[in-house]
Design an enzyme around this catalytic site. Sequence first.
Site, short mmCIF file in Angstrom:
data_model
loop_
_atom_site.label_atom_id
_atom_site.label_comp_id
_atom_site.label_asym_id
_atom_site.label_seq_id
_atom_site.Cartn_x
_atom_site.Cartn_y
_atom_site.Cartn_z
N CYS A 9 -38.97 39.17 -58.60
CA CYS A 9 -38.25 39.56 -59.80
C CYS A 9 -36.87 40.11 -59.45
CB CYS A 9 -38.98 40.65 -60.57
SG CYS A 9 -40.58 40.14 -61.17
N GLY A 36 -36.08 35.24 -59.97
CA GLY A 36 -37.19 34.96 -60.88
C GLY A 36 -36.74 34.07 -62.00
N ASN A 110 -39.72 45.15 -59.93
CA ASN A 110 -39.64 44.19 -58.83
C ASN A 110 -40.56 44.70 -57.74
OD1 ASN A 110 -37.10 43.26 -56.37
ND2 ASN A 110 -39.00 42.25 -56.90
N GLY A 111 -41.59 43.91 -57.42
CA GLY A 111 -42.53 44.33 -56.39
C GLY A 111 -43.94 44.03 -56.82
N CYS A 252 -38.30 44.80 -46.76
CA CYS A 252 -38.75 43.42 -46.54
C CYS A 252 -37.69 42.64 -45.76
CB CYS A 252 -39.00 42.74 -47.88
SG CYS A 252 -39.35 40.98 -47.74
N TYR A 258 -34.13 35.11 -46.54
CA TYR A 258 -34.16 34.06 -47.55
C TYR A 258 -33.90 34.54 -48.97
CZ TYR A 258 -36.14 30.71 -50.86
OH TYR A 258 -36.33 29.88 -51.92
S1 SF4 Z 1 -41.72 40.94 -44.69
FE1 SF4 Z 1 -43.22 39.47 -45.46
S2 SF4 Z 1 -45.08 40.71 -45.88
FE2 SF4 Z 1 -43.37 42.16 -45.68
S3 SF4 Z 1 -42.66 42.46 -47.78
FE3 SF4 Z 1 -41.42 40.80 -46.91
S4 SF4 Z 1 -42.43 38.88 -47.47
FE4 SF4 Z 1 -43.89 40.58 -47.79
#
Ligand code: SF4
Length: 480
Positions: A9, A36, A110-111, A252, A258
Amino acid sequence: MSGEARDACGVVGIYAPDEDVARLTYYALYALQHRGQESAGIAISNGDSMVVYKDLGLVSQVFDEPTLKSLRGHVSIGHCRYSTTGRNTWANAQPSFKSGPEGQVALAHNGNLVNTLDLKRQLDEAGGDPTPNRARLGSSNDTEIVTAFIARAQRQRDTRQALKEIMPRLSGAFSFTIMDEQTLFGVRDPYGFRPLCIGRFDSGGWVLASETCALDLIGARFIRDVEPGEMVSINADGLTSDRFAAPSVATCVFEHVYFARPDSALMGQNVYATRYRMGQRLAEESPAAAELVMPLPDSGVPSAQGYAQTSGIVYGEGFVKNRYVGRTFIQPTQAMRQQGIRMKLNPLREVIAGKRVVVTDDSIVRGNTTRQIVHMLREAGAREVHVRISSPPIKWPCFYGIDMPNQDELIGSQLSVEGVRDHISADSLAYLSIEGMIAATELPSDSFCTACFSSDYPIPIPERELHTKNVLETPRPRSD
Ligand code: SF4
């Protein structure tokens, strides 16, 4: 990226008495559309009462000029959704909204929470959703439960106090924008899994957004990120910061690889520059003898440029992308589907034929798209195809807000690197190491969640939540 793992999101919040807030929220969501594409919505308040408008579809499909004109107020939140918990239905579109005798609240998330079932039980024990008309509308997402919790706590306290009480009870990934009739709130979980930044207009108004690219588009300047474990409240008195938990940072890393837009900055680092360095490191770690480095557009572009710069191999665009193939695209017939990826990408024979080619992408999820890409390059006359991936093999599912296939569909979990190379029929295949990926961010190595690559989950996943997400397997030993 093969389009097989999707972000969860984008969220926006604006407090700006001197601006056309609905329109600014719309444009900010437009900048976050990549996060999203299933639904979009805006909640807005004039200080006394709130209106929510949401629907399924892209931001540009959900809102039109008359709708935006009808949304009046100076406090707003906005949301564009890709579903991680709960199906793609109108009721599950956000912002979620609750109205009780003591006020109204809207929330954009978001999450993904990992204690949803516990929260549901706690809410039921506390008396359930306090909305008088029980207007739950059949929604089935974790966001709805949190909104109901806030509405219930609002009965005794103001919203800020309610949030300070409720946020420590949540477990998982959450970057929230929240509003009552007068105040905008921004909240980020103690790990900071998902981004959330603060911007400001010259007129004095405030913006919260998932990514800095949204600030750029609406003419706001970046002030800072909302810190992990921090809640900010913005109203006529300005911005107030509260801490509801000590930070335990695990952002993350896939946002850098990406998900985020390349023109955004995450944790102070420009995303394009990070991806370029990932390509440079990939060239150092896994060189190839070739005459051409080309990206899989668009996500592989910065890493291909970095790879070309470090390797000294010529960079070229070997694919033409049809930019108009989107979610509203009429699905091809079975016969047409054989054409597969060709709907989106067409190879440039004149660039590729007779060459040994390095093709870069940011990740391999199931492997089917990469296999088609290799096949197309060979058909276009490539002498050799060397695939270089600017992240490590994805082996484990994500529970923190990224929609990924189950573990048994992740090719990196099921096959060794050589097995994947054989599956995609490449002459060679190499992934960037975890160390190389982290180093390319130029941020401290302990800043990140890397669970989908390493199985090192920052928050343990309760067994019941595993089942809720239909991920029935616990992490298994690596296959290579
Ligand atoms: S690194 Fe991988 S497991 Fe960790 S929050 Fe990002 S997508 Fe999810």
